[in-house]
Design a protein around this motif. Structure first.
Motif, mmCIF file in Angstrom:
data_model
loop_
_atom_site.group_PDB
_atom_site.id
_atom_site.type_symbol
_atom_site.label_atom_id
_atom_site.label_comp_id
_atom_site.label_asym_id
_atom_site.label_seq_id
_atom_site.Cartn_x
_atom_site.Cartn_y
_atom_site.Cartn_z
ATOM 1 N N GLY A 1 17.873 56.501 55.814
ATOM 2 C CA GLY A 1 17.749 56.972 57.190
ATOM 3 C C GLY A 1 17.302 58.417 57.262
ATOM 4 N N THR B 1 13.606 58.592 56.123
ATOM 5 C CA THR B 1 12.742 58.087 57.189
ATOM 6 C C THR B 1 12.584 59.114 58.301
ATOM 7 O OG1 THR B 1 13.328 55.807 56.731
ATOM 8 C CG2 THR B 1 12.496 56.281 58.919
ATOM 9 N N ARG B 2 13.674 59.752 58.664
ATOM 10 C CA ARG B 2 13.637 60.717 59.766
ATOM 11 C C ARG B 2 12.791 61.942 59.433
ATOM 12 N NH1 ARG B 2 13.475 61.414 64.939
ATOM 13 N NH2 ARG B 2 14.602 63.230 65.643
ATOM 14 N N ASP C 1 18.962 54.916 68.679
ATOM 15 C CA ASP C 1 17.793 55.738 68.983
ATOM 16 C C ASP C 1 18.220 57.142 69.391
ATOM 17 O OD1 ASP C 1 16.018 53.747 68.414
ATOM 18 O OD2 ASP C 1 15.720 53.132 70.495
ATOM 19 N N GLY D 1 8.918 60.287 57.671
ATOM 20 C CA GLY D 1 8.118 59.319 58.408
ATOM 21 C C GLY D 1 7.928 58.005 57.674
ATOM 22 N N TRP D 2 8.449 57.893 56.456
ATOM 23 C CA TRP D 2 8.385 56.613 55.771
ATOM 24 C C TRP D 2 9.208 55.611 56.553
ATOM 25 C CZ3 TRP D 2 9.626 58.221 50.045
ATOM 26 C CH2 TRP D 2 8.593 59.008 49.571
ATOM 27 N N ASP D 3 8.814 54.355 56.503
ATOM 28 C CA ASP D 3 9.494 53.337 57.305
ATOM 29 C C ASP D 3 10.277 52.397 56.405
ATOM 30 O OD1 ASP D 3 10.266 51.980 59.544
ATOM 31 O OD2 ASP D 3 8.509 50.692 59.570
ATOM 32 N N TRP D 4 11.487 52.811 56.031
ATOM 33 C CA TRP D 4 12.359 51.944 55.250
ATOM 34 C C TRP D 4 13.804 52.263 55.592
ATOM 35 C CZ3 TRP D 4 15.325 53.588 50.789
ATOM 36 C CH2 TRP D 4 15.150 54.923 50.453
ATOM 37 N N GLN E 1 16.963 53.096 61.439
ATOM 38 C CA GLN E 1 15.978 53.242 62.510
ATOM 39 C C GLN E 1 15.668 51.919 63.194
ATOM 40 O OE1 GLN E 1 15.239 53.642 59.302
ATOM 41 N NE2 GLN E 1 13.574 52.253 58.864
ATOM 42 N N ARG E 2 16.091 50.794 62.641
ATOM 43 C CA ARG E 2 15.823 49.493 63.238
ATOM 44 C C ARG E 2 16.911 49.045 64.213
ATOM 45 N NH1 ARG E 2 13.353 49.394 58.361
ATOM 46 N NH2 ARG E 2 11.331 48.391 58.229
ATOM 47 N N SER F 1 23.014 58.355 59.745
ATOM 48 C CA SER F 1 22.724 58.442 58.316
ATOM 49 C C SER F 1 23.756 59.291 57.589
ATOM 50 C CB SER F 1 21.323 59.010 58.099
ATOM 51 O OG SER F 1 20.361 58.162 58.654
ATOM 52 N N GLU G 1 19.770 58.899 64.788
ATOM 53 C CA GLU G 1 19.544 58.426 63.427
ATOM 54 C C GLU G 1 20.125 59.360 62.374
ATOM 55 O OE1 GLU G 1 17.001 58.723 65.628
ATOM 56 O OE2 GLU G 1 16.203 56.705 65.919
#
Length: 66
Positions: free
Chosen positions: A19, A22-23, A39, A26-29, A33-34, A46, A42
């Motif tokens: 988390g 990603t924050r 929202d 910008g990587w999406d894993w 974030q899902r 995390s 995050e």
């Protein structure tokens, strides 16, 4: 029981790191974030997962082996 606590602690710590990565990159894993109701929160979620992972590891160390 010790093994279960260690696995849960590891998964919580990995999701906390995911988390934060990603924050800030910008990587999406990761799962943080899902989740829709997180929202805007995050980073807090995390960090809470990292603390939870550390707490689970501490409890696992206190358990008897087996």
């Amino acid at each position: 029981m010790k093994r279960l606590l260690e696995v849960l602690g590891f998964l919580a710590a990995v999701q906390g790191v995911a988390g934060l990565v990603t924050r800030f990159t910008g990587w999406d894993w990761g799962l943080v974030q899902r989740i829709g109701f997180l929202d805007g929160y995050e980073i807090y979620a995390s960090v809470a997962l990292l603390v939870l992972g550390g707490a689970l590891f501490a409890v696992a160390e206190g358990q008897k082996p087996g």
